[in-house]
Enzyme design. Structure first.
Site, PDB file in Angstrom:
ATOM      1  N   GLU A 184      56.344  61.070  38.340  1.00  0.00           N
ATOM      2  CA  GLU A 184      55.255  60.977  37.375  1.00  0.00           C
ATOM      3  C   GLU A 184      55.592  61.872  36.192  1.00  0.00           C
ATOM      4  O   GLU A 184      56.176  62.943  36.351  1.00  0.00           O
ATOM      5  CB  GLU A 184      53.927  61.427  37.971  1.00  0.00           C
ATOM      6  CG  GLU A 184      53.357  60.503  39.019  1.00  0.00           C
ATOM      7  CD  GLU A 184      51.987  60.974  39.462  1.00  0.00           C
ATOM      8  OE1 GLU A 184      50.995  60.396  39.013  1.00  0.00           O
ATOM      9  OE2 GLU A 184      51.924  61.931  40.259  1.00  0.00           O
TER      10      GLU A 184
ATOM     11  N   GLU B 106      50.401  58.559  50.147  1.00  0.00           N
ATOM     12  CA  GLU B 106      50.941  58.227  48.826  1.00  0.00           C
ATOM     13  C   GLU B 106      52.158  59.101  48.569  1.00  0.00           C
ATOM     14  O   GLU B 106      52.118  60.313  48.815  1.00  0.00           O
ATOM     15  CB  GLU B 106      49.883  58.467  47.742  1.00  0.00           C
ATOM     16  CG  GLU B 106      50.397  58.265  46.324  1.00  0.00           C
ATOM     17  CD  GLU B 106      49.316  58.522  45.272  1.00  0.00           C
ATOM     18  OE1 GLU B 106      48.119  58.306  45.586  1.00  0.00           O
ATOM     19  OE2 GLU B 106      49.655  58.942  44.151  1.00  0.00           O
TER      20      GLU B 106
END
Length: 423
Positions: A176, A171
């Site tokens: 974020e 990932e």
């Protein structure tokens, strides 16, 4: 934005000390060793656009179904509070070239989540089974939502997740943000032995108390074999390689797909509270992917001696065009990208030491990007711009701050005509 970690609290890593040590070692090596051999100048292959969505379309229309699919339902793994829907209720074009992902507080609620009747809806879009790529420049320009409990993300998962599972698939979290940190974003990798709260990453914080919800910002990764670099508005703030994994397996060697989503609540951001207003919006200007692992980023002015800007003479992109000082004017000839590959780029070309020279007084020019040592630069915390192959600094000839003053390389002296600020 993990697929199935038990927790999601990323611990930003302090990289400054390591970067300083790396630079010191690099400069010491270049002072004692012969300059690396370089190849003749050659035109670099142009970056190829492999995925482009500028979200042009009528207001209220859905995303392009040939590029994006909807991932629907709730997410018990992160204890998120939203239900992801399909259609245009939570994801629609605004008619002005943007995709708007909207988190809504639902009353009455019509969906069932892991904790009961869902309080919120939102959207999660992905390119799974539509677009995947290994390596390249992955970039988006977005304006983030605001408020406790908001969790927007631009991230990627390995396309083999269906067979090897997460985190073995890998990932890459390009960006974020959690609502209690309005001025900070995080970039992280997850894999076997370094997933969930043990993901390896760092944070980037805007200066002067700015918030990412106040304006659009550009978020990108430059991904090449055995290296991933993160940038915000063209400023590279983190690079990860297999050496960072403490002996664990580097799983970033196969195609990944892209995900855009706006989560509400969860282990990491916490739940919304009375201070959180709804609806909240993640506004996406574009998503662009190219085959280039160096990227183009967003241009910045570089100011130096006498307050003048580093400028490409006459705005010409011809090979051999002089790089000079000139009054700052905001033109493309003064917009430079500090690349994760060590280049300084303007007008699609690279800042280059003429003929790969290493002698004092060798002039600096614009030239096709070709990956040679003549086009490698390090911008230091002391405001020097150093060409490690020559172990010399970018220098304003003279010294003079007159318009048209040529830039050259010279022994680093700490003088004012060798000090530069990337704005």
């Amino acid at each position: 934005m993990s697929a199935s970690p038990p927790t999601r609290r990323i611990r930003p890593l302090a990289l400054l000390a390591a970067a300083v040590l790396l630079l010191a070692g690099w400069l010491q090596q270049s002072a004692t060793a012969a300059p690396a051999a370089v190849t003749p100048h050659a035109a670099a292959a142009a970056a190829t656009a492999t995925f482009t969505d500028d979200f042009n379309g009528a207001a209220g229309s859905a995303v392009d179904g040939s590029k994006w699919g909807y991932e629907t339902g709730d997410n018990v793994n992160n204890h998120e509070r939203e239900y992801y829907t399909s259609g245009t209720h939570n994801a629609a074009l605004d008619g002005q070239g943007d995709l708007v992902i909207t988190a809504r507080k639902e009353n009455p609620a019509n969906y069932q989540c892991w904790y009961g009747t869902c309080q919120y809806t939102s959207a999660r879009l992905s390119t799974a089974q539509k677009f995947t790529q290994a390596y390249g420049h992955f970039e988006t320009r977005m304006k983030l939502p605001r408020g406790q409990g908001m969790w927007p993300a631009f991230w990627m998962l390995g396309d083999d997740i269906g067979t090897v599972g997460w985190p073995n698939s890998g990932e890459i979290d390009v960006m974020e943000n959690v609502g209690f940190e309005p001025g900070s974003v995080h970039g992280t990798i997850h894999g076997p032995g370094y997933s969930g709260s043990a993901g390896i990453g760092a944070g980037y914080t805007l200066p002067g108390g700015q918030s990412f919800s106040d304006a659009f910002h550009t978020f990108a990764v430059d991904w090449s074999p055995n290296s991933i670099s993160w940038s915000v508005d063209g400023n590279v703030y983190e690079t990860r390689t297999p050496a960072d994994l403490n002996g664990n397996h580097w799983v970033f060697d196969h195609p990944f797909y892209i995900i855009l989503n706006l989560a509400v609540g969860g282990y990491w951001p916490g739940d919304p509270d009375g201070s959180t207003s709804f609806p909240q919006q993640l506004v996406v200007d574009y998503v662009h992917v190219t085959t280039s692992s160096t990227g183009t980023g967003t241009g910045h002015a570089i100011t130096g001696y006498g307050g003048k800007c580093v400028d490409v003479a006459a705005g010409s992109s011809a090979n051999g065009t002089a790089v000079q000082l000139y009054d700052c004017n905001g033109t493309a000839a003064q917009q430079w990208t500090v690349g994760s590959d060590g280049t300084l780029r303007a007008l699609g070309k690279c800042m280059d030491v003429t003929a790969a020279g290493t002698a004092n007084g060798t002039k600096v020019q614009l030239y096709d990007c070709n990956g040679t040592a003549a086009q490698q630069w390090v911008v230091t915390a002391a405001h020097d711009i150093v060409n490690p192959a020559a172990n010399k600094c970018l220098d304003a000839t003279g010294p003079s701050s007159a318009n048209g003053t040529r830039l050259q390389i010279w022994d680093c002296t700490g003088a004012a005509n060798q000090k530069w600020t990337v704005n």
